[in-house]
Design a protein around this motif. Sequence first.
Motif, PDB file in Angstrom:
ATOM      1  N   GLY A 170      98.773  31.356 -30.736  1.00  0.00           N
ATOM      2  CA  GLY A 170      98.998  32.196 -29.565  1.00  0.00           C
ATOM      3  C   GLY A 170      99.487  33.582 -29.926  1.00  0.00           C
ATOM      4  O   GLY A 170      99.112  34.565 -29.286  1.00  0.00           O
ATOM      5  N   LEU A 171     100.345  33.673 -30.929  1.00  0.00           N
ATOM      6  CA  LEU A 171     100.852  34.989 -31.330  1.00  0.00           C
ATOM      7  C   LEU A 171      99.742  35.867 -31.916  1.00  0.00           C
ATOM      8  O   LEU A 171      99.636  37.034 -31.523  1.00  0.00           O
ATOM      9  CB  LEU A 171     102.016  34.840 -32.308  1.00  0.00           C
ATOM     10  N   PRO A 172      98.879  35.360 -32.802  1.00  0.00           N
ATOM     11  CA  PRO A 172      97.764  36.213 -33.238  1.00  0.00           C
ATOM     12  C   PRO A 172      96.835  36.605 -32.091  1.00  0.00           C
ATOM     13  O   PRO A 172      96.343  37.737 -32.057  1.00  0.00           O
ATOM     14  CB  PRO A 172      97.029  35.353 -34.268  1.00  0.00           C
ATOM     15  N   TYR A 173      96.619  35.700 -31.143  1.00  0.00           N
ATOM     16  CA  TYR A 173      95.786  36.041 -29.989  1.00  0.00           C
ATOM     17  C   TYR A 173      96.440  37.150 -29.164  1.00  0.00           C
ATOM     18  O   TYR A 173      95.779  38.116 -28.776  1.00  0.00           O
ATOM     19  CB  TYR A 173      95.547  34.812 -29.111  1.00  0.00           C
ATOM     20  N   ALA A 174      97.729  37.022 -28.909  1.00  0.00           N
ATOM     21  CA  ALA A 174      98.424  38.022 -28.097  1.00  0.00           C
ATOM     22  C   ALA A 174      98.507  39.368 -28.811  1.00  0.00           C
ATOM     23  O   ALA A 174      98.517  40.411 -28.162  1.00  0.00           O
ATOM     24  CB  ALA A 174      99.818  37.525 -27.740  1.00  0.00           C
ATOM     25  N   LEU A 175      98.569  39.361 -30.125  1.00  0.00           N
ATOM     26  CA  LEU A 175      98.590  40.619 -30.870  1.00  0.00           C
ATOM     27  C   LEU A 175      97.198  41.227 -30.987  1.00  0.00           C
ATOM     28  O   LEU A 175      97.056  42.441 -31.084  1.00  0.00           O
ATOM     29  CB  LEU A 175      99.196  40.408 -32.255  1.00  0.00           C
ATOM     30  N   THR A 176      96.158  40.390 -30.948  1.00  0.00           N
ATOM     31  CA  THR A 176      94.790  40.878 -31.028  1.00  0.00           C
ATOM     32  C   THR A 176      94.327  41.472 -29.707  1.00  0.00           C
ATOM     33  O   THR A 176      93.629  42.482 -29.680  1.00  0.00           O
ATOM     34  CB  THR A 176      93.839  39.733 -31.440  1.00  0.00           C
ATOM     35  N   TYR A 177      94.721  40.840 -28.603  1.00  0.00           N
ATOM     36  CA  TYR A 177      94.337  41.302 -27.262  1.00  0.00           C
ATOM     37  C   TYR A 177      95.592  41.697 -26.477  1.00  0.00           C
ATOM     38  O   TYR A 177      96.018  40.982 -25.573  1.00  0.00           O
ATOM     39  CB  TYR A 177      93.579  40.197 -26.514  1.00  0.00           C
ATOM     40  N   PRO A 178      96.176  42.854 -26.776  1.00  0.00           N
ATOM     41  CA  PRO A 178      97.458  43.202 -26.137  1.00  0.00           C
ATOM     42  C   PRO A 178      97.332  43.501 -24.645  1.00  0.00           C
ATOM     43  O   PRO A 178      98.269  43.307 -23.893  1.00  0.00           O
ATOM     44  CB  PRO A 178      97.917  44.437 -26.903  1.00  0.00           C
ATOM     45  N   GLY A 179      96.189  43.960 -24.177  1.00  0.00           N
ATOM     46  CA  GLY A 179      96.040  44.269 -22.761  1.00  0.00           C
ATOM     47  C   GLY A 179      95.968  43.018 -21.904  1.00  0.00           C
ATOM     48  O   GLY A 179      96.460  42.991 -20.781  1.00  0.00           O
ATOM     49  N   ARG A 180      95.382  41.967 -22.440  1.00  0.00           N
ATOM     50  CA  ARG A 180      95.200  40.742 -21.667  1.00  0.00           C
ATOM     51  C   ARG A 180      96.433  39.854 -21.714  1.00  0.00           C
ATOM     52  O   ARG A 180      96.757  39.203 -20.738  1.00  0.00           O
ATOM     53  CB  ARG A 180      94.006  39.968 -22.197  1.00  0.00           C
ATOM     54  N   ALA A 181      97.068  39.781 -22.856  1.00  0.00           N
ATOM     55  CA  ALA A 181      98.159  38.822 -23.052  1.00  0.00           C
ATOM     56  C   ALA A 181      99.486  39.531 -23.277  1.00  0.00           C
ATOM     57  O   ALA A 181     100.257  39.158 -24.154  1.00  0.00           O
ATOM     58  CB  ALA A 181      97.830  37.905 -24.221  1.00  0.00           C
ATOM     59  N   GLU A 182      99.762  40.533 -22.469  1.00  0.00           N
ATOM     60  CA  GLU A 182     100.993  41.315 -22.642  1.00  0.00           C
ATOM     61  C   GLU A 182     102.236  40.464 -22.394  1.00  0.00           C
ATOM     62  O   GLU A 182     103.207  40.521 -23.141  1.00  0.00           O
ATOM     63  CB  GLU A 182     100.971  42.518 -21.696  1.00  0.00           C
ATOM     64  N   TYR A 183     102.220  39.676 -21.325  1.00  0.00           N
ATOM     65  CA  TYR A 183     103.387  38.856 -20.995  1.00  0.00           C
ATOM     66  C   TYR A 183     103.610  37.770 -22.051  1.00  0.00           C
ATOM     67  O   TYR A 183     104.742  37.527 -22.469  1.00  0.00           O
ATOM     68  CB  TYR A 183     103.206  38.231 -19.614  1.00  0.00           C
ATOM     69  N   ALA A 184     102.539  37.147 -22.509  1.00  0.00           N
ATOM     70  CA  ALA A 184     102.664  36.124 -23.550  1.00  0.00           C
ATOM     71  C   ALA A 184     103.192  36.736 -24.848  1.00  0.00           C
ATOM     72  O   ALA A 184     104.034  36.145 -25.528  1.00  0.00           O
ATOM     73  CB  ALA A 184     101.314  35.457 -23.790  1.00  0.00           C
ATOM     74  N   ARG A 185     102.713  37.922 -25.161  1.00  0.00           N
ATOM     75  CA  ARG A 185     103.167  38.591 -26.383  1.00  0.00           C
ATOM     76  C   ARG A 185     104.652  38.922 -26.294  1.00  0.00           C
ATOM     77  O   ARG A 185     105.406  38.702 -27.249  1.00  0.00           O
ATOM     78  CB  ARG A 185     102.368  39.870 -26.611  1.00  0.00           C
ATOM     79  N   SER A 186     105.096  39.412 -25.144  1.00  0.00           N
ATOM     80  CA  SER A 186     106.514  39.755 -25.012  1.00  0.00           C
ATOM     81  C   SER A 186     107.390  38.501 -25.086  1.00  0.00           C
ATOM     82  O   SER A 186     108.459  38.523 -25.689  1.00  0.00           O
ATOM     83  CB  SER A 186     106.761  40.511 -23.712  1.00  0.00           C
ATOM     84  N   LEU A 187     106.935  37.406 -24.482  1.00  0.00           N
ATOM     85  CA  LEU A 187     107.700  36.158 -24.576  1.00  0.00           C
ATOM     86  C   LEU A 187     107.805  35.673 -26.011  1.00  0.00           C
ATOM     87  O   LEU A 187     108.885  35.296 -26.475  1.00  0.00           O
ATOM     88  CB  LEU A 187     107.051  35.072 -23.722  1.00  0.00           C
TER      89      LEU A 187
END
Length: 101
Positions: free
Chosen positions: A62-79
């Motif tokens: 999930g972390l690589p996905y959230a870092l790869t797609y920052p516009g889509r998974a902004e909330y997941a990345r911040s969590l």
Amino acid sequence: MDQQAVIEFYLANQWLVLPVFILLVIGVALLWFGGLVAALVALGNRQWLWGIPTLILGPFTGLPYALTYPGRAEYARSLMLRGLALALASLLLLFLVWLFT
């Protein structure tokens, strides 16, 4: 290091170890919850190759996905980043307490 030494350490430093352990658990929970949010975002965007492994492995994919797609998974990345920072900080604090006592 034997089991008796670990038990004596935790009993002698309960005032610091228990709150830091609670922060560690909160950090890990944020990390895993962010991984699940990233899985839902990936599945919602029909990115099956990201979503299904993230659903199973949580923040490990999930972390690589959230870092790869920052516009889509902004909330997941911040969590996940906040949970990771909290978990690492509490582990570092536990290590420093263990080292200096």
